[in-house]
Design a protein around this motif. Structure first.
Motif, PDB file in Angstrom:
ATOM      1  N   GLY A 114     -26.332  26.101 -26.122  1.00  0.00           N
ATOM      2  CA  GLY A 114     -27.247  26.712 -27.101  1.00  0.00           C
ATOM      3  C   GLY A 114     -26.533  27.737 -27.825  1.00  0.00           C
ATOM      4  O   GLY A 114     -27.155  29.011 -28.187  1.00  0.00           O
ATOM      5  N   PRO A 138     -31.154  33.742 -33.268  1.00  0.00           N
ATOM      6  CA  PRO A 138     -31.983  34.198 -31.964  1.00  0.00           C
ATOM      7  C   PRO A 138     -31.823  35.659 -32.037  1.00  0.00           C
ATOM      8  O   PRO A 138     -32.743  36.506 -31.612  1.00  0.00           O
ATOM      9  CB  PRO A 138     -31.282  33.822 -30.787  1.00  0.00           C
ATOM     10  CG  PRO A 138     -30.226  32.719 -31.048  1.00  0.00           C
ATOM     11  CD  PRO A 138     -30.019  32.642 -32.485  1.00  0.00           C
ATOM     12  N   THR A 157     -36.099  36.492 -29.986  1.00  0.00           N
ATOM     13  CA  THR A 157     -36.864  35.267 -29.298  1.00  0.00           C
ATOM     14  C   THR A 157     -37.538  36.021 -28.102  1.00  0.00           C
ATOM     15  O   THR A 157     -38.223  35.129 -27.407  1.00  0.00           O
ATOM     16  CB  THR A 157     -35.941  34.320 -29.155  1.00  0.00           C
ATOM     17  OG1 THR A 157     -34.986  34.674 -28.226  1.00  0.00           O
ATOM     18  CG2 THR A 157     -35.373  33.630 -30.368  1.00  0.00           C
ATOM     19  N   ASP A 161     -41.025  31.293 -26.211  1.00  0.00           N
ATOM     20  CA  ASP A 161     -40.307  30.076 -25.837  1.00  0.00           C
ATOM     21  C   ASP A 161     -39.532  29.406 -27.145  1.00  0.00           C
ATOM     22  O   ASP A 161     -40.375  28.348 -27.722  1.00  0.00           O
ATOM     23  CB  ASP A 161     -41.249  29.004 -25.368  1.00  0.00           C
ATOM     24  CG  ASP A 161     -40.770  27.774 -24.602  1.00  0.00           C
ATOM     25  OD1 ASP A 161     -39.502  27.852 -24.671  1.00  0.00           O
ATOM     26  OD2 ASP A 161     -41.439  26.699 -24.341  1.00  0.00           O
ATOM     27  N   ALA A 162     -38.528  30.139 -27.380  1.00  0.00           N
ATOM     28  CA  ALA A 162     -37.996  29.380 -28.586  1.00  0.00           C
ATOM     29  C   ALA A 162     -36.443  29.640 -28.703  1.00  0.00           C
ATOM     30  O   ALA A 162     -36.081  30.588 -28.104  1.00  0.00           O
ATOM     31  CB  ALA A 162     -38.534  30.109 -29.832  1.00  0.00           C
ATOM     32  N   ASP A 163     -35.722  28.998 -29.486  1.00  0.00           N
ATOM     33  CA  ASP A 163     -34.376  29.040 -29.871  1.00  0.00           C
ATOM     34  C   ASP A 163     -33.884  30.233 -30.858  1.00  0.00           C
ATOM     35  O   ASP A 163     -32.916  30.852 -30.735  1.00  0.00           O
ATOM     36  CB  ASP A 163     -33.647  27.737 -30.085  1.00  0.00           C
ATOM     37  CG  ASP A 163     -33.846  26.697 -29.159  1.00  0.00           C
ATOM     38  OD1 ASP A 163     -33.643  27.134 -27.643  1.00  0.00           O
ATOM     39  OD2 ASP A 163     -34.275  25.553 -29.271  1.00  0.00           O
ATOM     40  N   SER A 182     -37.961  26.010 -31.424  1.00  0.00           N
ATOM     41  CA  SER A 182     -37.232  25.424 -30.616  1.00  0.00           C
ATOM     42  C   SER A 182     -36.678  24.025 -30.740  1.00  0.00           C
ATOM     43  O   SER A 182     -37.362  23.253 -31.704  1.00  0.00           O
ATOM     44  CB  SER A 182     -38.067  25.127 -29.161  1.00  0.00           C
ATOM     45  OG  SER A 182     -38.481  26.379 -28.809  1.00  0.00           O
ATOM     46  N   SER A 187     -39.048  19.179 -30.166  1.00  0.00           N
ATOM     47  CA  SER A 187     -38.837  20.351 -31.084  1.00  0.00           C
ATOM     48  C   SER A 187     -40.281  20.891 -31.324  1.00  0.00           C
ATOM     49  O   SER A 187     -41.359  20.118 -31.244  1.00  0.00           O
ATOM     50  CB  SER A 187     -38.244  20.151 -32.270  1.00  0.00           C
ATOM     51  OG  SER A 187     -36.938  19.522 -31.914  1.00  0.00           O
ATOM     52  N   SER A 188     -40.210  22.253 -31.631  1.00  0.00           N
ATOM     53  CA  SER A 188     -41.482  23.043 -31.916  1.00  0.00           C
ATOM     54  C   SER A 188     -41.343  24.198 -32.843  1.00  0.00           C
ATOM     55  O   SER A 188     -40.195  24.804 -32.985  1.00  0.00           O
ATOM     56  CB  SER A 188     -42.171  23.366 -30.649  1.00  0.00           C
ATOM     57  OG  SER A 188     -41.609  24.341 -30.026  1.00  0.00           O
ATOM     58  N   TYR A 189     -42.497  24.473 -33.640  1.00  0.00           N
ATOM     59  CA  TYR A 189     -42.664  25.653 -34.220  1.00  0.00           C
ATOM     60  C   TYR A 189     -43.929  26.413 -33.783  1.00  0.00           C
ATOM     61  O   TYR A 189     -45.022  25.810 -33.515  1.00  0.00           O
ATOM     62  CB  TYR A 189     -42.493  25.667 -35.720  1.00  0.00           C
ATOM     63  CG  TYR A 189     -41.398  25.049 -36.460  1.00  0.00           C
ATOM     64  CD1 TYR A 189     -40.488  26.025 -36.827  1.00  0.00           C
ATOM     65  CD2 TYR A 189     -41.313  23.816 -36.695  1.00  0.00           C
ATOM     66  CE1 TYR A 189     -39.513  25.565 -37.573  1.00  0.00           C
ATOM     67  CE2 TYR A 189     -40.397  23.334 -37.654  1.00  0.00           C
ATOM     68  CZ  TYR A 189     -38.877  24.146 -37.788  1.00  0.00           C
ATOM     69  OH  TYR A 189     -38.181  23.737 -38.446  1.00  0.00           O
ATOM     70  N   THR A 190     -43.570  27.889 -33.440  1.00  0.00           N
ATOM     71  CA  THR A 190     -44.390  28.530 -32.587  1.00  0.00           C
ATOM     72  C   THR A 190     -45.059  29.729 -33.774  1.00  0.00           C
ATOM     73  O   THR A 190     -44.025  30.667 -34.085  1.00  0.00           O
ATOM     74  CB  THR A 190     -44.059  29.347 -31.445  1.00  0.00           C
ATOM     75  OG1 THR A 190     -43.634  28.173 -30.501  1.00  0.00           O
ATOM     76  CG2 THR A 190     -45.048  30.222 -30.897  1.00  0.00           C
ATOM     77  N   ARG A 205     -48.568  26.342 -31.617  1.00  0.00           N
ATOM     78  CA  ARG A 205     -47.512  25.749 -31.383  1.00  0.00           C
ATOM     79  C   ARG A 205     -47.494  24.544 -32.060  1.00  0.00           C
ATOM     80  O   ARG A 205     -48.470  23.521 -31.652  1.00  0.00           O
ATOM     81  CB  ARG A 205     -46.981  25.829 -30.062  1.00  0.00           C
ATOM     82  CG  ARG A 205     -45.444  25.086 -29.617  1.00  0.00           C
ATOM     83  CD  ARG A 205     -44.917  25.536 -28.156  1.00  0.00           C
ATOM     84  NE  ARG A 205     -44.148  24.934 -27.902  1.00  0.00           N
ATOM     85  CZ  ARG A 205     -43.715  23.680 -27.162  1.00  0.00           C
ATOM     86  NH1 ARG A 205     -44.823  23.137 -26.744  1.00  0.00           N
ATOM     87  NH2 ARG A 205     -42.488  23.082 -26.879  1.00  0.00           N
TER      88      ARG A 205
END
Length: 475
Positions: A114, A138, A157, A161-163, A182, A187-190, A205
């Protein structure tokens, strides 16, 4: 013979501190504060030339305006990427278009662990009274607002819950509204909000597969957040397989097997109110968005495809005949109760870096947008003011001068939406130096300019922080 735009794509190593500038003309009496922008500074690491405009090591540049005078400071951001580059002459982490130095195994280990780059070249942000240089990373790199010296780091971050978090975000009544991402097999966008002095609070999310849409920025209305779901993005499986062989973010950037849509999210409940389909598009930056009956109006700079990012390789931008990606300033109308997005041309491109009277009109009906327009070469050659009511455009330009993003600063007691000035850091190629421009935002006539002691590479994004009320001046 060097073309004028090529000077804006060369390294400047000199750093200045508190240099008083000669002011030609005069600033308005009410203009008190600091104009600060972020962007490229050094285009080489060791004996390697960086490949992409987004790879370049970040430099901050600031002009403090007080009592009609101007003082200039510039400094490189001392990120870990910068420190390793200067002290060891190597690329620490993979950059968007330039792979990390090291063995195939070492590059793979960095990716699996990461290890994100921390070179913060997109913009600047004030959070909880502190100033940060930021990018899609980050961390934010804290800098002293007067000297621009690097003084610390902040995990942006934390609590999410994210990169990474995006470098573009909104501030409304002191609360930050942002997107955190993330990446991986899922994968996701919050969407989150961060009240002053408090941890971030996730609102909702959006979940995708291993090739999520690339999102650089998003828009806010009074009730909604609008997230662009472009049919382009990084295939993270392809990226992971390519990293040991020197593959990069750009090598894994491709069309997604998904439709182009705008996702409209309720800012209070987090509900996905609509997913409005559109013709394929690529968007970096939004000017504004607002509600209009049962639809949402979204104004942005639209490109046709992924060449908006792949076309920003430095070999292309520095060439004698660059193939510059063309972005048009357009208006989308998003129906919330079914149907496709309608797209209307407001100003033909190439244009970029849209700004507005942000503090008073972001998320609300507005009339005027300001953009950097390009007539020739790879860097903007004019500032364009678009009247979105009359559908007219006014321009300011000067031969050999390449103006940067135009930041709107409202007058102390404004009489109208465009009562204020535009501040733009421009490259004056014939003089081999940069200059801070101050234009009347209503008429686009020049009120003042302050030549800098040297030439700067063309910058990306900035803010004007007024002494009395240091609020955000663009998203």
């Amino acid at each position: 013979m060097e073309h004028t735009w090529q000077a804006g794509l060369r390294t400047q190593r000199e750093e200045c501190q508190g240099v008083e500038l000669d002011v030609e003309g005069s600033f308005p009496e009410w203009l008190e504060g600091t104009f600060i922008s972020n962007g490229p500074g050094q285009f080489e690491i060791g004996d390697r030339t960086l490949e992409h405009w987004f790879d370049v090591l970040a430099m901050l540049r600031a002009v403090r305006i007080s009592d009609g005078t101007a003082r200039y400071t510039n400094r490189f951001v001392r990120s870990e990427d910068f420190t390793v580059a200067r002290e060891e002459g190597r690329v620490r982490r993979g950059l968007p278009g330039t792979p990390a130095d090291g063995s195939p195994l070492g590059r793979l280990y960095g990716a699996l662990a990461g290890g994100f780059q921390d070179n913060p070249s997109i913009g600047v942000a004030r959070l909880d009274g502190k100033l940060y240089a930021v990018t899609e990373s980050p961390v934010g790199i804290e800098v002293d607002p007067d000297s621009l010296e690097t003084v610390g780091r902040r995990d942006l971050t934390e609590g999410l819950d994210a990169d990474v978090t995006l470098g573009h975000f909104h501030v409304e009544d002191g609360t930050q509204w942002g997107l955190a991402a993330s990446f991986g097999g899922e994968s996701s966008y919050t969407l989150f909000r961060r009240p002053p002095g408090e941890p971030p609070k996730p609102v909702t999310r959006l979940v995708y597969d291993g090739q999520p849409p690339y999102v650089h920025a998003f828009a806010l209305t009074e009730r909604y957040a609008v997230v662009p779901e472009m049919p382009f993005g990084v295939d993270f499986r392809r990226l992971l397989l390519g990293v040991p062989r020197g593959g990069t973010f750009l090598d894994a950037f491709a069309r997604r097997d998904a439709p182009a849509r705008f996702r409209v999210l309720d800012r209070t409940t987090g509900e996905s109110v609509a997913a409005v389909p559109a013709e394929p598009f690529f968007v970096y930056h939004f000017a504004n968005a607002y509600e209009d009956g049962d639809s949402v109006v979204v104004d942005c700079v639209r490109f046709d495809d992924e060449t908006a990012i792949t076309g920003l390789r430095l070999a292309n931008l520095r060439s004698d005949d660059p193939d510059l990606p063309r972005g048009d300033f357009v208006r989308y109308r998003l129906p919330l109760e079914g149907g496709r997005a309608d797209c209307e041309l407001l100003c033909p491109g190439p244009v970029e870096f849209p700004t507005i009277n942000y503090d008073r009109y972001n998320g609300r009906p507005y009339r005027y947008a300001y953009l950097a327009a390009t007539d020739d070469g790879s860097l903007p050659t004019a500032i364009a003011k678009v009247d979105t009511d009359d559908r007219t455009t006014t321009r300011w330009s000067q031969p050999g001068l390449h103006p940067g993003e135009a930041i709107f600063v409202p007058a102390s007691s404004p009489r109208s939406e465009d009562d204020g000035v535009l501040l733009s850091l421009a490259l004056d190629a014939p003089a081999d130096r940069s200059v801070l421009l101050c234009l009347d935002a209503e008429t686009l006539t020049e009120r003042a300019r302050a030549p800098l002691p040297h030439r700067l590479p063309y910058a990306f994004h900035g803010q004007f922080y007024a002494t009395a009320n240091p609020t955000r001046s663009m998203a």
